[in-house]
Design a protein around this motif. Structure first.
Motif, short mmCIF file in Angstrom:
data_model
loop_
_atom_site.label_atom_id
_atom_site.label_comp_id
_atom_site.label_asym_id
_atom_site.label_seq_id
_atom_site.Cartn_x
_atom_site.Cartn_y
_atom_site.Cartn_z
N GLU A 173 -5.02 -18.59 -3.42
CA GLU A 173 -5.09 -18.62 -4.66
C GLU A 173 -6.90 -18.61 -4.94
OE1 GLU A 173 -4.44 -23.05 -5.91
OE2 GLU A 173 -2.59 -22.88 -4.94
N GLY A 174 -6.62 -18.17 -6.44
CA GLY A 174 -8.03 -17.11 -6.92
C GLY A 174 -8.37 -15.89 -6.93
N THR A 175 -9.13 -15.07 -7.03
CA THR A 175 -9.68 -13.37 -7.46
C THR A 175 -10.18 -12.41 -6.44
OG1 THR A 175 -10.73 -14.75 -9.77
CG2 THR A 175 -10.67 -11.74 -9.36
N HIS A 176 -9.05 -11.57 -6.34
CA HIS A 176 -9.01 -10.98 -4.81
C HIS A 176 -8.89 -9.50 -5.11
CE1 HIS A 176 -7.78 -14.08 -2.54
NE2 HIS A 176 -6.95 -14.48 -3.05
N LEU A 177 -9.22 -8.47 -4.19
CA LEU A 177 -10.17 -6.72 -4.82
C LEU A 177 -8.76 -6.41 -4.07
CD1 LEU A 177 -13.99 -6.85 -3.79
CD2 LEU A 177 -12.73 -6.82 -6.22
N ARG A 178 -8.16 -4.96 -5.26
CA ARG A 178 -7.23 -4.34 -4.44
C ARG A 178 -8.02 -2.94 -4.79
NH1 ARG A 178 -2.98 -3.12 -8.56
NH2 ARG A 178 -3.83 -3.29 -10.69
N LEU A 179 -7.27 -1.83 -4.08
CA LEU A 179 -7.73 -0.60 -4.65
C LEU A 179 -7.02 0.12 -5.94
CD1 LEU A 179 -8.34 0.56 -0.78
CD2 LEU A 179 -10.10 0.57 -2.49
N PRO A 180 -7.20 0.65 -6.89
CA PRO A 180 -6.36 0.73 -7.89
C PRO A 180 -5.14 2.25 -7.42
CG PRO A 180 -8.75 0.40 -8.71
CD PRO A 180 -9.00 0.53 -7.47
N TRP A 181 -4.30 1.61 -8.52
CA TRP A 181 -3.55 3.26 -8.02
C TRP A 181 -2.33 3.22 -6.65
CZ3 TRP A 181 -2.54 7.87 -4.66
CH2 TRP A 181 -1.44 7.99 -5.57
N LEU A 182 -3.17 2.96 -5.25
CA LEU A 182 -2.55 2.67 -3.93
C LEU A 182 -2.72 1.51 -3.84
CD1 LEU A 182 -6.06 4.80 -2.05
CD2 LEU A 182 -3.67 5.14 -2.71
N GLU A 183 -2.86 -0.15 -3.76
CA GLU A 183 -2.49 -0.52 -3.46
C GLU A 183 -1.92 -1.82 -5.07
OE1 GLU A 183 -5.61 -2.29 0.31
OE2 GLU A 183 -5.88 -3.14 -1.91
N THR A 184 -0.75 -2.41 -4.52
CA THR A 184 -0.42 -3.17 -5.73
C THR A 184 0.12 -4.34 -5.61
OG1 THR A 184 1.30 -1.42 -6.45
CG2 THR A 184 1.69 -3.12 -6.60
N PRO A 185 -0.61 -5.79 -5.56
CA PRO A 185 0.13 -6.74 -5.62
C PRO A 185 1.18 -7.09 -5.99
CG PRO A 185 -1.43 -6.62 -7.22
CD PRO A 185 -1.28 -5.33 -6.85
N ILE A 186 1.65 -8.44 -4.92
CA ILE A 186 2.79 -9.46 -5.08
C ILE A 186 2.47 -10.26 -5.72
CG2 ILE A 186 5.23 -9.35 -4.63
CD1 ILE A 186 4.11 -5.88 -3.64
N ILE A 187 3.27 -10.55 -6.15
CA ILE A 187 2.91 -12.88 -5.95
C ILE A 187 4.19 -13.66 -6.16
CG2 ILE A 187 2.01 -14.37 -7.38
CD1 ILE A 187 -0.22 -12.22 -8.90
N TYR A 188 3.81 -14.46 -5.07
CA TYR A 188 5.15 -15.35 -5.03
C TYR A 188 5.21 -16.73 -5.64
CZ TYR A 188 8.26 -12.05 -2.32
OH TYR A 188 8.59 -11.10 -1.71
N SER B 146 0.91 -0.99 0.63
CA SER B 146 -0.08 0.10 0.17
C SER B 146 1.03 1.30 0.39
CB SER B 146 -0.95 0.13 1.47
OG SER B 146 -1.87 0.68 1.36
N ARG B 147 0.69 2.61 -0.77
CA ARG B 147 1.36 3.32 -0.63
C ARG B 147 0.97 4.03 0.79
NH1 ARG B 147 2.78 5.16 -6.22
NH2 ARG B 147 1.78 3.79 -7.03
N VAL B 148 -0.33 3.71 1.65
CA VAL B 148 -0.17 4.69 2.50
C VAL B 148 0.36 3.78 3.54
CG1 VAL B 148 -2.31 5.92 3.88
CG2 VAL B 148 -2.08 5.75 1.38
N THR B 149 0.42 2.29 3.76
CA THR B 149 0.63 1.95 4.96
C THR B 149 1.84 1.12 4.44
OG1 THR B 149 -0.68 -0.22 4.80
CG2 THR B 149 -1.88 1.75 6.40
N GLY B 150 2.19 0.37 2.95
CA GLY B 150 3.79 -0.31 3.59
C GLY B 150 3.36 -1.54 2.84
N VAL B 151 3.77 -2.86 3.27
CA VAL B 151 4.03 -3.88 3.06
C VAL B 151 2.33 -4.19 4.10
CG1 VAL B 151 4.45 -6.51 2.88
CG2 VAL B 151 6.21 -4.33 2.22
N GLN B 152 1.66 -4.85 4.14
CA GLN B 152 0.89 -5.32 4.36
C GLN B 152 0.80 -6.48 5.23
OE1 GLN B 152 -3.54 -5.11 2.69
NE2 GLN B 152 -3.07 -2.76 2.27
N LYS B 153 0.53 -7.53 6.41
CA LYS B 153 0.79 -8.67 6.92
C LYS B 153 -0.49 -9.74 6.47
CE LYS B 153 2.11 -7.27 11.22
NZ LYS B 153 1.92 -6.84 12.27
#
Length: 310
Positions: free
Chosen positions: A83-98, A71-78
């Motif tokens: 697996e599956g489809t999830h929601l995020r806030l555009p521009w504010l949140e970036t998913p990192i996939i491992y 998150s651009r506001v809180t940093g890396v979330q815990k």
């Protein structure tokens, strides 16, 4: 604008199509054309924005993967997403996939043994990140964690373990060496939140000088074994000769005692020899004229035992 088109998207599309028809139809007139064109353009822009927003708000996590959010506001979330489809806030949140599946890595290391021999070892490991500590891995190592950690710890562990053994022990005690490397690598990797499912030594190659020395040693050992066999065989032959000589001496002694004590023993031997000669001549197809006395065949002639020479 919202009151004119309504809140239902389907109703908005229908109204936009009617407006386009009125704008370009024969009964619409020229006065309503500008107003209808503006409405249709606004509707298309709104629908495009809505579609982009929905697409930007969704992301997929494939099988064998896990995701975290930055998150651009809180940093890396815990929170860790499966697996599956999830929601995020555009521009504010970036998913990192491992990718949390086991991935093979082979590291080649040139190290020295206890007896100062250079050995080339190839170590193959199956590693994966600990999915419960993905936020910590991203903060400290990033997404290329395996390239940052594995080469250094594998080389260090290989050099420290191999230095405790001689070159020959790496072959004769390979199970012990592999176990020590596996245990130390597993402990070192856990410090970086990495899990090693398997550790194996796939290749162990010695220097050409050591290989030549080993071959020469094998040849020398074979020569020594061959020489020991020859010596042992000579000893056995010598012992056999001694035993045979003792037997012949004992036999001669017994024959002498028999001749001395029993004069008829020599005559018995002469008769047995004459019989053997007669059997040989009988089986022969040749016709021979021989002196019976010289061949011991004249058994009726008085022997030297009965009429000794004076």
């Amino acid at each position: 604008m919202s009151n004119q088109w309504g809140s239902d998207p389907q109703q908005q599309v229908k109204q936009a199509m009617r407006a386009v028809q009125r704008m370009f139809g024969s009964n619409g007139g020229r006065n309503n054309a500008p107003k209808g064109a503006i409405g249709a353009t606004a509707l298309l822009v709104g629908l495009s924005a809505l579609a982009w927003g929905v697409n930007a708000s969704l992301y997929n996590v494939d099988g064998g993967h896990r995701a975290i959010k930055y998150s651009r506001v809180t940093g890396v979330q815990k929170e860790i997403y499966g697996e599956g489809t999830h929601l995020r806030l555009p521009w504010l949140e970036t998913p990192i996939i491992y990718d949390v599946r086991a991935k093979p890595t082979s590291i080649q290391s040139l190290t020295g043994t206890k007896d100062l021999q250079m050995v080339n070892i190839v170590c193959r490991v199956l590693s994966r990140p600990d999915q419960h500590t993905l936020p910590e891995i991203y903060r400290t190592l990033g997404t290329d964690y395996d390239e940052r950690v594995l080469p250094s710890i594998i080389n260090e562990v290989l050099k420290s373990v191999v230095a405790q053994f001689n070159a020959s022990q790496l072959i004769t005690q390979r199970d012990r060496v592999s176990k020590m490397i596996r245990d130390q690598l597993t402990k070192r990797a856990l410090r970086f939140n990495l899990v090693l499912d398997d550790v194996s030594l796939t290749h162990i190659t010695f220097s050409p000088e050591f290989a030549s020395a080993g071959e020469a040693k094998q040849i020398a050992q074979q020569d020594a074994q061959r020489a020991a066999f020859i010596v042992e065989r000579a000893k056995q032959e010598k012992q056999s000769t001694v035993v045979r000589a003792d037997g012949e001496a004992r036999s001669a002694e017994l024959i002498g005692e028999a001749i001395k004590n029993q004069p008829g023993f020599l005559e018995l031997r002469r008769i047995e020899t004459a019989r053997d000669i007669a059997h040989i001549l009988q089986r022969s197809g040749n016709r021979l004229v021989l002196d019976a006395s010289s061949l011991l065949l004249n058994v009726t002639e008085p022997s030297s035992v009965e009429n000794p020479r004076k």
